[in-house]
Motif scaffolding. Structure first.
Motif, PDB file in Angstrom:
ATOM      1  N   ALA A  46       0.833  -1.206   0.000  1.00  0.00           N
ATOM      2  CA  ALA A  46       0.000   0.000   0.000  1.00  0.00           C
ATOM      3  C   ALA A  46       0.869   1.258   0.000  1.00  0.00           C
ATOM      4  O   ALA A  46       0.569   2.222  -0.720  1.00  0.00           O
ATOM      5  N   LEU A  47       1.935   1.250   0.781  1.00  0.00           N
ATOM      6  CA  LEU A  47       2.845   2.397   0.810  1.00  0.00           C
ATOM      7  C   LEU A  47       3.496   2.623  -0.556  1.00  0.00           C
ATOM      8  O   LEU A  47       3.547   3.752  -1.053  1.00  0.00           O
ATOM      9  N   LEU A  48       3.989   1.541  -1.166  1.00  0.00           N
ATOM     10  CA  LEU A  48       4.618   1.663  -2.491  1.00  0.00           C
ATOM     11  C   LEU A  48       3.611   2.093  -3.550  1.00  0.00           C
ATOM     12  O   LEU A  48       3.932   2.902  -4.424  1.00  0.00           O
ATOM     13  N   THR A  49       2.409   1.556  -3.472  1.00  0.00           N
ATOM     14  CA  THR A  49       1.363   1.918  -4.439  1.00  0.00           C
ATOM     15  C   THR A  49       0.995   3.399  -4.306  1.00  0.00           C
ATOM     16  O   THR A  49       0.868   4.106  -5.313  1.00  0.00           O
ATOM     17  N   ALA A  50       0.842   3.860  -3.077  1.00  0.00           N
ATOM     18  CA  ALA A  50       0.516   5.276  -2.862  1.00  0.00           C
ATOM     19  C   ALA A  50       1.650   6.168  -3.351  1.00  0.00           C
ATOM     20  O   ALA A  50       1.400   7.213  -3.973  1.00  0.00           O
ATOM     21  N   MET A  51       2.899   5.755  -3.100  1.00  0.00           N
ATOM     22  CA  MET A  51       4.040   6.548  -3.557  1.00  0.00           C
ATOM     23  C   MET A  51       4.076   6.598  -5.092  1.00  0.00           C
ATOM     24  O   MET A  51       4.283   7.663  -5.682  1.00  0.00           O
ATOM     25  N   PHE A  52       3.845   5.468  -5.718  1.00  0.00           N
ATOM     26  CA  PHE A  52       3.851   5.417  -7.181  1.00  0.00           C
ATOM     27  C   PHE A  52       2.703   6.244  -7.761  1.00  0.00           C
ATOM     28  O   PHE A  52       2.888   6.972  -8.747  1.00  0.00           O
ATOM     29  N   ALA A  53       1.536   6.169  -7.134  1.00  0.00           N
ATOM     30  CA  ALA A  53       0.393   6.956  -7.616  1.00  0.00           C
ATOM     31  C   ALA A  53       0.665   8.453  -7.488  1.00  0.00           C
ATOM     32  O   ALA A  53       0.374   9.230  -8.409  1.00  0.00           O
ATOM     33  N   ALA A  54       1.255   8.863  -6.369  1.00  0.00           N
ATOM     34  CA  ALA A  54       1.592  10.287  -6.188  1.00  0.00           C
ATOM     35  C   ALA A  54       2.626  10.721  -7.217  1.00  0.00           C
ATOM     36  O   ALA A  54       2.552  11.820  -7.766  1.00  0.00           O
ATOM     37  N   PHE A  55       3.580   9.844  -7.486  1.00  0.00           N
ATOM     38  CA  PHE A  55       4.617  10.141  -8.482  1.00  0.00           C
ATOM     39  C   PHE A  55       4.006  10.302  -9.875  1.00  0.00           C
ATOM     40  O   PHE A  55       4.319  11.263 -10.597  1.00  0.00           O
ATOM     41  N   LEU A  56       3.122   9.376 -10.254  1.00  0.00           N
ATOM     42  CA  LEU A  56       2.460   9.476 -11.563  1.00  0.00           C
ATOM     43  C   LEU A  56       1.574  10.718 -11.656  1.00  0.00           C
ATOM     44  O   LEU A  56       1.556  11.388 -12.692  1.00  0.00           O
ATOM     45  N   LEU A  57       0.873  11.030 -10.581  1.00  0.00           N
ATOM     46  CA  LEU A  57       0.050  12.233 -10.558  1.00  0.00           C
ATOM     47  C   LEU A  57       0.922  13.478 -10.716  1.00  0.00           C
ATOM     48  O   LEU A  57       0.570  14.407 -11.450  1.00  0.00           O
ATOM     49  N   GLN A  58       2.064  13.475 -10.060  1.00  0.00           N
ATOM     50  CA  GLN A  58       2.996  14.594 -10.164  1.00  0.00           C
ATOM     51  C   GLN A  58       3.461  14.779 -11.612  1.00  0.00           C
ATOM     52  O   GLN A  58       3.459  15.899 -12.141  1.00  0.00           O
ATOM     53  N   ILE A  59       3.811  13.705 -12.270  1.00  0.00           N
ATOM     54  CA  ILE A  59       4.252  13.770 -13.671  1.00  0.00           C
ATOM     55  C   ILE A  59       3.112  14.254 -14.563  1.00  0.00           C
ATOM     56  O   ILE A  59       3.306  15.136 -15.412  1.00  0.00           O
ATOM     57  N   PHE A  60       1.929  13.683 -14.377  1.00  0.00           N
ATOM     58  CA  PHE A  60       0.781  14.064 -15.197  1.00  0.00           C
ATOM     59  C   PHE A  60       0.459  15.549 -15.031  1.00  0.00           C
ATOM     60  O   PHE A  60       0.282  16.274 -16.025  1.00  0.00           O
ATOM     61  N   MET A  61       0.380  15.998 -13.798  1.00  0.00           N
ATOM     62  CA  MET A  61       0.019  17.395 -13.555  1.00  0.00           C
ATOM     63  C   MET A  61       1.097  18.365 -14.044  1.00  0.00           C
ATOM     64  O   MET A  61       0.778  19.435 -14.543  1.00  0.00           O
ATOM     65  N   ARG A  62       2.346  17.981 -13.928  1.00  0.00           N
ATOM     66  CA  ARG A  62       3.427  18.877 -14.335  1.00  0.00           C
ATOM     67  C   ARG A  62       3.578  18.934 -15.849  1.00  0.00           C
ATOM     68  O   ARG A  62       3.701  20.004 -16.431  1.00  0.00           O
ATOM     69  N   TYR A  63       3.570  17.783 -16.521  1.00  0.00           N
ATOM     70  CA  TYR A  63       3.917  17.750 -17.943  1.00  0.00           C
ATOM     71  C   TYR A  63       2.724  17.683 -18.886  1.00  0.00           C
ATOM     72  O   TYR A  63       2.850  18.029 -20.051  1.00  0.00           O
TER      73      TYR A  63
END
Length: 162
Positions: free
Chosen positions: A15-32
């Motif tokens: 769950a921790l890794l999944t949440a971290m990966f989801a936040a990372f993907l959201l960060q990329i999507f929102m930024r780029y």
């Protein structure tokens, strides 16, 4: 009961890794893609990374999976290796056990400050570290017991467990 606790620890780690990966993907999507970077996603990734590292180190990694410097112990006889193992676990266990009150005190003190964006108090962010420290002490005691009895392998690496 131990296997159920380990399964729960694995679920939390996933769950921790999944949440971290989801936040990372959201960060990329929102930024780029959207061109609207989010500040909280970077902080979330760092906090989740801290929790993932200490959680998995405390509950999931076997002794053989932790980083170790074994050049000296690999070069000596089995008897000397056993003595070095005993000395090492005594030092490690005592160091973490004696530091535990200061660790808890300092983390309690950290409630005076919080993360810049999400405003999560630092005592909450680092509250996993005392859990890790207690786990290190318990693992050191167990490893010391195995070493004194002449069993240097962890139970999960015995041929019966494999």
């Amino acid at each position: 009961m131990l296997s159920k606790a380990r399964k729960l620890a694995e679920i939390v780690a996933v769950a921790l890794l999944t949440a971290m990966f989801a936040a990372f993907l959201l960060q990329i999507f929102m930024r780029y893609v959207v061109n609207q970077p989010l500040g909280w996603t970077s902080e979330a990734c760092v906090i989740l990374y801290i929790w993932t590292v200490f959680w998995t180190s405390a509950f999931l990694l076997d002794e053989s999976e932790h980083v170790s410097f074994s050049m000296l112990s690999d070069a000596v006889s089995p008897v000397a290796r056993r003595v070095l193992t005993i000395i090492g676990h005594v030092i490690l266990g005592l160091a973490f056990a004696s530091a535990l009150p200061a660790i808890v005190d300092y983390i309690s003190f950290m409630k005076i400050d919080s993360t810049p964006v999400t405003r999560i108090r630092f005592d909450i962010v680092y509250s996993i570290f005392p859990v890790f420290a207690v786990a290190v002490v318990i693992r050191s005691v167990l490893a010391l017991y195995r070493a004194i009895r002449g069993r240097n392998e962890s139970p999960s690496h015995t041929p019966e467990a494999l």
